[in-house]
Scaffold this motif. Structure first.
Motif, PDB file in Angstrom:
ATOM      1  N   ARG A  78      -7.926  27.442  12.191  1.00 40.97           N
ATOM      2  CA  ARG A  78      -9.040  26.870  12.956  1.00 40.97           C
ATOM      3  C   ARG A  78      -9.926  27.972  13.535  1.00 40.97           C
ATOM      4  O   ARG A  78     -11.166  27.859  13.527  1.00 40.97           O
ATOM      5  CB  ARG A  78      -8.496  25.984  14.080  1.00 40.97           C
ATOM      6  CG  ARG A  78      -7.762  24.756  13.576  1.00 40.97           C
ATOM      7  CD  ARG A  78      -7.086  23.988  14.705  1.00 40.97           C
ATOM      8  NE  ARG A  78      -8.055  23.245  15.510  1.00 40.97           N
ATOM      9  CZ  ARG A  78      -7.712  22.475  16.533  1.00 40.97           C
ATOM     10  NH1 ARG A  78      -6.429  22.373  16.890  1.00 40.97           N
ATOM     11  NH2 ARG A  78      -8.638  21.828  17.218  1.00 40.97           N
ATOM     12  N   CYS A  79      -9.299  29.044  14.023  1.00 43.23           N
ATOM     13  CA  CYS A  79     -10.077  30.155  14.587  1.00 43.23           C
ATOM     14  C   CYS A  79     -10.900  30.862  13.518  1.00 43.23           C
ATOM     15  O   CYS A  79     -12.048  31.259  13.763  1.00 43.23           O
ATOM     16  CB  CYS A  79      -9.146  31.147  15.276  1.00 43.23           C
ATOM     17  SG  CYS A  79      -8.466  30.578  16.843  1.00 43.23           S
TER      18      CYS A  79
ATOM     19  N   ALA B  40     -13.929  28.695  12.838  1.00 44.68           N
ATOM     20  CA  ALA B  40     -14.859  28.642  13.973  1.00 44.68           C
ATOM     21  C   ALA B  40     -15.561  29.973  14.215  1.00 44.68           C
ATOM     22  O   ALA B  40     -16.666  30.001  14.776  1.00 44.68           O
ATOM     23  CB  ALA B  40     -14.117  28.217  15.233  1.00 44.68           C
TER      24      ALA B  40
ATOM     25  N   TRP C 259      -5.793  25.728  21.847  1.00 47.68           N
ATOM     26  CA  TRP C 259      -6.951  25.813  20.977  1.00 47.68           C
ATOM     27  C   TRP C 259      -8.246  25.872  21.777  1.00 47.68           C
ATOM     28  O   TRP C 259      -9.152  26.649  21.453  1.00 47.68           O
ATOM     29  CB  TRP C 259      -6.990  24.636  20.003  1.00 47.68           C
ATOM     30  CG  TRP C 259      -8.363  24.378  19.429  1.00 47.68           C
ATOM     31  CD1 TRP C 259      -9.133  23.277  19.597  1.00 47.68           C
ATOM     32  CD2 TRP C 259      -9.122  25.282  18.610  1.00 47.68           C
ATOM     33  NE1 TRP C 259     -10.342  23.416  18.952  1.00 47.68           N
ATOM     34  CE2 TRP C 259     -10.351  24.639  18.326  1.00 47.68           C
ATOM     35  CE3 TRP C 259      -8.897  26.549  18.109  1.00 47.68           C
ATOM     36  CZ2 TRP C 259     -11.348  25.237  17.550  1.00 47.68           C
ATOM     37  CZ3 TRP C 259      -9.884  27.137  17.330  1.00 47.68           C
ATOM     38  CH2 TRP C 259     -11.089  26.495  17.057  1.00 47.68           C
ATOM     39  N   ARG C 260      -8.348  25.113  22.850  1.00 49.74           N
ATOM     40  CA  ARG C 260      -9.604  25.081  23.607  1.00 49.74           C
ATOM     41  C   ARG C 260      -9.924  26.447  24.237  1.00 49.74           C
ATOM     42  O   ARG C 260     -11.089  26.765  24.451  1.00 49.74           O
ATOM     43  CB  ARG C 260      -9.569  23.988  24.680  1.00 49.74           C
ATOM     44  CG  ARG C 260      -8.469  24.122  25.708  1.00 49.74           C
ATOM     45  CD  ARG C 260      -8.432  22.895  26.628  1.00 49.74           C
ATOM     46  NE  ARG C 260      -7.287  22.896  27.510  1.00 49.74           N
ATOM     47  CZ  ARG C 260      -7.204  23.589  28.641  1.00 49.74           C
ATOM     48  NH1 ARG C 260      -8.242  24.324  29.030  1.00 49.74           N
ATOM     49  NH2 ARG C 260      -6.121  23.536  29.386  1.00 49.74           N
TER      50      ARG C 260
ATOM     51  N   GLU D 276     -11.475  28.226  21.371  1.00 58.99           N
ATOM     52  CA  GLU D 276     -12.743  27.566  21.026  1.00 58.99           C
ATOM     53  C   GLU D 276     -13.852  27.957  22.000  1.00 58.99           C
ATOM     54  O   GLU D 276     -14.972  28.306  21.580  1.00 58.99           O
ATOM     55  CB  GLU D 276     -12.556  26.050  21.019  1.00 58.99           C
ATOM     56  CG  GLU D 276     -13.784  25.276  20.574  1.00 58.99           C
ATOM     57  CD  GLU D 276     -13.532  23.775  20.585  1.00 58.99           C
ATOM     58  OE1 GLU D 276     -14.132  23.076  19.749  1.00 58.99           O
ATOM     59  OE2 GLU D 276     -12.743  23.303  21.440  1.00 58.99           O
TER      60      GLU D 276
END
Length: 305
Positions: free
Chosen positions: A227-228, A231, A263-264, A267
């Motif tokens: 995910r990183c 993003a 995750w936040r 993010e």
């Protein structure tokens, strides 16, 4: 311009710090495949120099090929300085990291003398010679000389050309602004190695290396890395490291006794770096002309505003 005092290295002591590399290209640096291929080719050329120039006789028609000059170019934060140190590590050589501050002087002729001293130090120690922010050094020589400072800029660059011609070792230049190089320098550099912003696969490798196993995560590590990596499209390796530097404290501030990075946290840290890139500073290629070259030379000689 002021007259030069007794140079700092007048008594034979080098003003440049000899460093021992802590890393190597094969173990410690994430490189794009084409960038790594270029390094491997350059290393091969150095290791097989005797075969090519002596055994095969190429030295009879290329007597100046005894040195190796590389140019590392690309956007800020893509690993050029790290790769220069790692190259020294791979070659098992010490290195001299020469920044603008070690060369610049407001005294007549002193900057050119500092350039000569750097080459002498590298030759004496068998060290790799690394010039950072090389566009300041390798800019076009001025065609319209109007004042003493312009003569100094041209003399400085002429000195560098002479030293490159007679140096037997390894020289590495790094720049964010390769378009500003004088063609006389471009033609003397054997390998121009481009550093690009990492693609998705490169970002995954960077996240895997930088997100060390000891960090407590709220999700599966592989999932977070995936995910990183998605993003952080458009970020350099340096900026990805900045994301981690800000994400970790966020998690600790929220839960000091039982911290867990979610995750936040990643993010929002990624979003902050993207916002900074949009709103703070700029990265633009500067058009190569006499004004740009003169401004860079003035900075090097200690006359910038």
């Amino acid at each position: 311009m002021e007259e030069s005092p007794i140079p700092e290295n007048f008594l034979g002591k080098s003003i440049h710090e000899l460093r021992s590399p802590r890393i190597s290209l094969e173990n410690d640096v994430v490189l794009a495949p084409e960038t790594r291929r270029m390094f491997e080719e350059a290393i091969g050329a150095m290791r097989h120099h005797k075969t090519i120039y002596t055994d095969w006789g190429f030295g009879t028609v290329d007597p100046m090929g005894r040195n190796m000059i590389l140019n590392l170019y690309g956007p800020p934060g893509t690993g050029k300085t790290l790769a220069a140190e790692a190259l020294a590590g791979t070659l098992k050589r010490q290195y001299l990291h020469i920044g603008i501050s070690e060369l610049e002087s407001k005294y007549v002729g002193e900057t050119a003398k500092n350039i000569t001293a750097a080459f002498k130090s590298a030759a004496a120690e068998g060290a790799l010679l690394f010039f950072d922010e090389a566009d300041t050094l390798l800019g076009a020589r001025l065609s319209s000389v109007t004042q003493g400072i312009d003569n100094e800029i041209n003399a400085m660059r002429s000195t560098l050309l002479i030293e490159l011609e007679r140096f037997d070792g390894i020289v590495v230049f790094a720049t964010n602004f390769a378009k500003n190089y004088d063609n006389a320098f471009v033609s003397r550099i054997r390998y121009h190695i481009e550093f690009k912003l990492p693609d998705l696969e490169g970002r995954k490798l960077l996240w895997q290396r930088l997100l060390v196993p000891g960090v407590p995560l709220a999700e599966d590590r592989d999932s977070i890395i995936e995910r990183c990596a998605i993003a952080s499209d458009g970020l350099s390796g340096r900026e990805i490291r900045t994301v981690l530097r800000t994400a970790f404290p966020r998690a600790l501030v929220e839960h000091v006794e039982n911290p867990c990075v979610q995750w936040r946290h990643f993010e929002t840290a990624i979003a902050d770096v993207h916002a900074a890139n949009r709103n703070v500073g700029s990265y633009k290629h500067v058009v190569s002309n006499d004004n740009v070259s003169s401004d860079a030379g003035r900075k090097l000689l200690g006359f910038s505003d």
